[in-house]
Write an enzyme that holds these catalytic residues in place. Structure first.
Site, PDB file in Angstrom:
ATOM      1  N   SER A 122     -15.899   5.416  -4.881  1.00 46.91           N
ATOM      2  CA  SER A 122     -15.374   4.793  -3.661  1.00 46.91           C
ATOM      3  C   SER A 122     -16.136   5.306  -2.448  1.00 46.91           C
ATOM      4  CB  SER A 122     -13.901   5.181  -3.542  1.00 46.91           C
ATOM      5  OG  SER A 122     -13.413   4.845  -2.276  1.00 46.91           O
ATOM      6  N   TYR A 146      -7.324  11.990  -3.077  1.00 49.53           N
ATOM      7  CA  TYR A 146      -7.892  10.876  -3.851  1.00 49.53           C
ATOM      8  C   TYR A 146      -9.421  10.910  -3.780  1.00 49.53           C
ATOM      9  CZ  TYR A 146      -9.603   6.149  -4.744  1.00 49.53           C
ATOM     10  OH  TYR A 146     -10.343   5.075  -5.193  1.00 49.53           O
ATOM     11  N   LYS A 150     -12.496  11.645  -6.735  1.00 52.89           N
ATOM     12  CA  LYS A 150     -13.649  10.765  -7.025  1.00 52.89           C
ATOM     13  C   LYS A 150     -14.949  11.562  -6.913  1.00 52.89           C
ATOM     14  CE  LYS A 150     -11.778   6.884  -8.062  1.00 52.89           C
ATOM     15  NZ  LYS A 150     -11.948   6.272  -9.367  1.00 52.89           N
TER      16      LYS A 150
HETATM   17  P1  NAD Z   1      -5.739  -0.783 -10.282  1.00 51.50           P
HETATM   18  O1  NAD Z   1      -4.625   0.192 -10.114  1.00 51.50           O
HETATM   19  O2  NAD Z   1      -5.432  -2.223 -10.129  1.00 51.50           O
HETATM   20  O3  NAD Z   1      -6.437  -0.565 -11.699  1.00 51.50           O
HETATM   21  C1  NAD Z   1      -6.455   0.667 -12.367  1.00 51.50           C
HETATM   22  C2  NAD Z   1      -6.016   0.415 -13.794  1.00 51.50           C
HETATM   23  O4  NAD Z   1      -6.040   1.644 -14.501  1.00 51.50           O
HETATM   24  C3  NAD Z   1      -4.589  -0.135 -13.865  1.00 51.50           C
HETATM   25  O5  NAD Z   1      -4.578  -1.258 -14.705  1.00 51.50           O
HETATM   26  C4  NAD Z   1      -3.782   1.016 -14.457  1.00 51.50           C
HETATM   27  O6  NAD Z   1      -2.702   0.557 -15.254  1.00 51.50           O
HETATM   28  C5  NAD Z   1      -4.846   1.747 -15.266  1.00 51.50           C
HETATM   29  N1  NAD Z   1      -4.586   3.166 -15.441  1.00 51.50           N
HETATM   30  C6  NAD Z   1      -4.149   4.058 -14.521  1.00 51.50           C
HETATM   31  N2  NAD Z   1      -4.037   5.280 -15.083  1.00 51.50           N
HETATM   32  C7  NAD Z   1      -4.431   5.151 -16.368  1.00 51.50           C
HETATM   33  C8  NAD Z   1      -4.525   6.049 -17.467  1.00 51.50           C
HETATM   34  N3  NAD Z   1      -4.200   7.348 -17.346  1.00 51.50           N
HETATM   35  N4  NAD Z   1      -4.942   5.575 -18.652  1.00 51.50           N
HETATM   36  C9  NAD Z   1      -5.257   4.266 -18.812  1.00 51.50           C
HETATM   37  N5  NAD Z   1      -5.175   3.356 -17.812  1.00 51.50           N
HETATM   38  C10 NAD Z   1      -4.764   3.804 -16.612  1.00 51.50           C
HETATM   39  O7  NAD Z   1      -6.902  -0.351  -9.290  1.00 51.50           O
HETATM   40  P2  NAD Z   1      -8.248  -1.108  -8.955  1.00 51.50           P
HETATM   41  O8  NAD Z   1      -8.176  -1.536  -7.547  1.00 51.50           O
HETATM   42  O9  NAD Z   1      -8.573  -2.099  -9.991  1.00 51.50           O
HETATM   43  O10 NAD Z   1      -9.272   0.101  -9.012  1.00 51.50           O
HETATM   44  C11 NAD Z   1     -10.038   0.359 -10.171  1.00 51.50           C
HETATM   45  C12 NAD Z   1     -10.876   1.609  -9.956  1.00 51.50           C
HETATM   46  O11 NAD Z   1     -11.700   1.418  -8.821  1.00 51.50           O
HETATM   47  C13 NAD Z   1     -10.044   2.864  -9.677  1.00 51.50           C
HETATM   48  O12 NAD Z   1     -10.656   3.948 -10.332  1.00 51.50           O
HETATM   49  C14 NAD Z   1     -10.130   3.016  -8.183  1.00 51.50           C
HETATM   50  O13 NAD Z   1      -9.994   4.350  -7.780  1.00 51.50           O
HETATM   51  C15 NAD Z   1     -11.521   2.480  -7.901  1.00 51.50           C
HETATM   52  N6  NAD Z   1     -11.656   1.944  -6.538  1.00 51.50           N
HETATM   53  C16 NAD Z   1     -10.819   0.951  -6.116  1.00 51.50           C
HETATM   54  C17 NAD Z   1     -10.908   0.479  -4.822  1.00 51.50           C
HETATM   55  C18 NAD Z   1      -9.979  -0.589  -4.324  1.00 51.50           C
HETATM   56  O14 NAD Z   1      -9.837  -0.724  -3.129  1.00 51.50           O
HETATM   57  N7  NAD Z   1      -9.340  -1.380  -5.157  1.00 51.50           N
HETATM   58  C19 NAD Z   1     -11.867   0.996  -3.945  1.00 51.50           C
HETATM   59  C20 NAD Z   1     -12.738   1.992  -4.430  1.00 51.50           C
HETATM   60  C21 NAD Z   1     -12.614   2.454  -5.729  1.00 51.50           C
HETATM   61  C1  UD1 Z   2      -7.906   2.382   2.117  1.00 51.58           C
HETATM   62  C2  UD1 Z   2      -7.983   3.807   1.654  1.00 51.58           C
HETATM   63  C3  UD1 Z   2      -9.304   4.023   0.948  1.00 51.58           C
HETATM   64  C4  UD1 Z   2      -9.481   3.021  -0.183  1.00 51.58           C
HETATM   65  C5  UD1 Z   2      -9.359   1.610   0.380  1.00 51.58           C
HETATM   66  C6  UD1 Z   2      -9.411   0.604  -0.735  1.00 51.58           C
HETATM   67  C7  UD1 Z   2      -6.687   5.043   3.330  1.00 51.58           C
HETATM   68  C8  UD1 Z   2      -6.726   6.024   4.449  1.00 51.58           C
HETATM   69  N1  UD1 Z   2      -7.878   4.696   2.806  1.00 51.58           N
HETATM   70  O1  UD1 Z   2      -8.949   2.220   3.023  1.00 51.58           O
HETATM   71  O2  UD1 Z   2      -9.355   5.323   0.409  1.00 51.58           O
HETATM   72  O3  UD1 Z   2     -10.756   3.166  -0.806  1.00 51.58           O
HETATM   73  O4  UD1 Z   2      -8.090   1.489   1.038  1.00 51.58           O
HETATM   74  O5  UD1 Z   2      -9.689  -0.677  -0.261  1.00 51.58           O
HETATM   75  O6  UD1 Z   2      -5.624   4.613   2.907  1.00 51.58           O
HETATM   76  N2  UD1 Z   2      -4.499  -2.225   8.272  1.00 51.58           N
HETATM   77  C9  UD1 Z   2      -3.549  -2.698   9.163  1.00 51.58           C
HETATM   78  N3  UD1 Z   2      -2.319  -3.030   8.670  1.00 51.58           N
HETATM   79  C10 UD1 Z   2      -1.984  -2.893   7.355  1.00 51.58           C
HETATM   80  C11 UD1 Z   2      -2.961  -2.416   6.464  1.00 51.58           C
HETATM   81  C12 UD1 Z   2      -4.206  -2.073   6.961  1.00 51.58           C
HETATM   82  O7  UD1 Z   2      -3.801  -2.841  10.352  1.00 51.58           O
HETATM   83  O8  UD1 Z   2      -0.830  -3.190   6.990  1.00 51.58           O
HETATM   84  C13 UD1 Z   2      -5.850  -1.894   8.789  1.00 51.58           C
HETATM   85  C14 UD1 Z   2      -6.249  -0.439   8.610  1.00 51.58           C
HETATM   86  O9  UD1 Z   2      -5.835   0.330   9.714  1.00 51.58           O
HETATM   87  C15 UD1 Z   2      -7.772  -0.577   8.485  1.00 51.58           C
HETATM   88  C16 UD1 Z   2      -7.972  -1.927   7.807  1.00 51.58           C
HETATM   89  O10 UD1 Z   2      -6.776  -2.657   8.037  1.00 51.58           O
HETATM   90  O11 UD1 Z   2      -8.355  -0.636   9.751  1.00 51.58           O
HETATM   91  C17 UD1 Z   2      -8.204  -1.823   6.306  1.00 51.58           C
HETATM   92  O12 UD1 Z   2      -7.169  -1.055   5.732  1.00 51.58           O
HETATM   93  P1  UD1 Z   2      -7.002  -0.894   4.150  1.00 51.58           P
HETATM   94  O13 UD1 Z   2      -7.058  -2.219   3.501  1.00 51.58           O
HETATM   95  O14 UD1 Z   2      -5.802  -0.058   3.914  1.00 51.58           O
HETATM   96  O15 UD1 Z   2      -8.328  -0.124   3.708  1.00 51.58           O
HETATM   97  P2  UD1 Z   2      -8.947   1.269   4.233  1.00 51.58           P
HETATM   98  O16 UD1 Z   2      -8.151   1.865   5.309  1.00 51.58           O
HETATM   99  O17 UD1 Z   2     -10.379   1.042   4.517  1.00 51.58           O
END
Ligand code: NAD
Ligand code: UD1
Length: 352
Positions: A122, A146, A150
């Site tokens: 991330s 978190y 990572k």
């Molecule tokens: P998500 O929660 O939708 O998907 C994660 C999946 O992992 C879920 O289906 C959950 O059931 C499964 N899981 C959790 N713990 C587990 C375990 N111990 N064993 C097996 N399965 C398990 O999240 P996502 O948004 O799809 O994110 C996927 C990956 O990408 C994560 O590692 C997250 O940290 C990373 N990531 C996500 C974002 C984002 O904004 N969505 C941003 C940066 C990185």
């Molecule tokens: C958050 C996480 C980041 C993660 C990312 C996944 C935090 C501090 N960071 O980031 O670790 O990787 O999500 O996509 O939680 N906002 C509003 N109203 C809302 C929700 C969000 O105004 O109800 C604004 C936030 O202030 C920000 C932007 O929207 O400026 C995006 O927010 P969000 O989607 O939560 O993502 P991040 O803050 O970038």
């Protein structure tokens, strides 16, 4: 391919892209944050069988069984916990799942000679940007547990590869994944009140929430609201296929940002979403959210150079597909996630 966390938001979209690219897939998920109904929808969209194993990635025996039963050329590791505020309250859970899960996976891969790993990292690993755009060489100073899990998992993977040079890995640092598959059959379905902007706006648009709270209107940005590099989840999925192809053709590990290279403010997102869904999104400017950054966006040029990949979709596409998913599934997937303990209770109730 083994896809851990394959029923989650990003993992499910990557499964579709992998299936389209012709890969056989085993998805492994413990359903901690996913619904089983995703699987049927995945199979329907992908048009081919996707095997599923319900297991925890921290369960070495379950992983060994997967590796023994079928040939696995590579692992895409999505399984993890991702809510920043939850990681502050429950650090042990986060270290256990995100670091411990990666460690158990690496051990099983070593034992079964599985030599390719694509890891979901991330942009959170960078912490507050010293300069923008964020390049992969920016110092890593994550500001919450978190982000630290990572960063540690990245280091763990690199250390293992140093000791076992046949292991080649891709660390993919996602910016803000949003949107949904264009079919509207799979998408992002957070439990409870969404923390992230897109699912919150989509729930306001569909009438599940009255108004959006905009966290902060006094940042040093074009309109005072936070700026982020939102990336369409289908672009992100294509980035994974490109990363895998690169690991197959040139056995060299790499770390890349996956973003679009441009940022949008909260109000720009609101306006675009309104236009796409044809409804007003009421909002109120509130205090800043603790831990938030003013702005963040990627330097996405390394991914383009190494992978020949770049994001194709813009903000309007992201809003359109997020809206299609939300309007076709106003309450998300049909069932809520069920814990393993609850499943055991239900089974024993049925038996007695
Ligand atoms: P998500 O929660 O939708 O998907 C994660 C999946 O992992 C879920 O289906 C959950 O059931 C499964 N899981 C959790 N713990 C587990 C375990 N111990 N064993 C097996 N399965 C398990 O999240 P996502 O948004 O799809 O994110 C996927 C990956 O990408 C994560 O590692 C997250 O940290 C990373 N990531 C996500 C974002 C984002 O904004 N969505 C941003 C940066 C990185
Ligand atoms: C958050 C996480 C980041 C993660 C990312 C996944 C935090 C501090 N960071 O980031 O670790 O990787 O999500 O996509 O939680 N906002 C509003 N109203 C809302 C929700 C969000 O105004 O109800 C604004 C936030 O202030 C920000 C932007 O929207 O400026 C995006 O927010 P969000 O989607 O939560 O993502 P991040 O803050 O970038």
């Amino acid at each position: 391919m083994l896809v851990t966390g394959g029923l989650g938001f990003v993992g499910s979209h990557v499964c579709v892209a992998l299936a389209e690219a012709g890969y056989d897939i085993v998805a492994l998920d413990n359903l901690a944050n996913a619904r089983l109904s995703v699987l049927a929808r995945l199979r329907e969209i992908a048009g081919r069988r996707i095997s599923f194993v319900r297991a925890d990635v921290r369960d070495g025996r379950a992983l060994a069984q997967v590796f023994r039963r079928r040939p696995v050329a590579a692992v895409l590791h999505f399984a993890g916990l991702k809510a920043v505020h939850e990681s502050v309250a429950q650090p042990l859970e986060y270290y256990d799942t995100n670091v411990g899960g990666t460690l158990t996976l690496l051990r099983a891969m070593r034992q079964h000679d599985v030599r390719r790993l694509v890891f979901s990292s991330s942009c959170t690993v960078y912490g507050a940007p010293e300069s923008l755009p964020l390049t992969e060489t920016h110092p890593l100073r994550p500001a919450n547990p978190y982000g630290r899990t990572k960063m540690i998992a990245e280091g763990l993977i690199a250390d293992c590869a140093a000791a076992w040079p046949e292991l080649k890995y891709a660390l993919l640092r996602y910016f803000n994944p949003v949107g949904a598959h264009p079919s509207g059959r799979i998408g992002e379905d957070p439990l409870g009140v969404p923390n992230n902007l897109f699912p919150y706006i989509a729930q306001v648009a569909v009438g599940r929430r009255a108004k959006l709270n905009v966290w902060g209107g006094d940042y040093d940005t074009q309109d005072g609201t936070g700026v982020r590099d939102y990336i369409h989840v289908m672009d992100l999925a294509a980035g994974h296929v490109a990363a895998l192809a690169r690991l197959e053709s040139q056995p060299e590990s790499f770390t890349v940002n996956l973003g679009t290279g441009r940022g949008y403010s909260v109000l720009e997102v609101v306006k675009t979403f309104e236009r796409v869904c044809g409804r007003p999104i009421p909002y109120e400017i509130r205090e800043r959210r603790a831990g938030d950054l003013a702005q963040s966006w990627a330097d996405a040029t390394l991914a383009e150079r190494l992978l020949g990949w770049r994001a194709r979709y813009g903000l309007e596409d992201m809003c359109r597909d997020a809206w299609r998913w939300q309007s076709l599934n106003p309450d998300g997937y049909p069932e809520r996630p069920v814990s393993a303990a609850e499943t055991r209770r239900r089974r024993s109730r049925r038996r007695s």
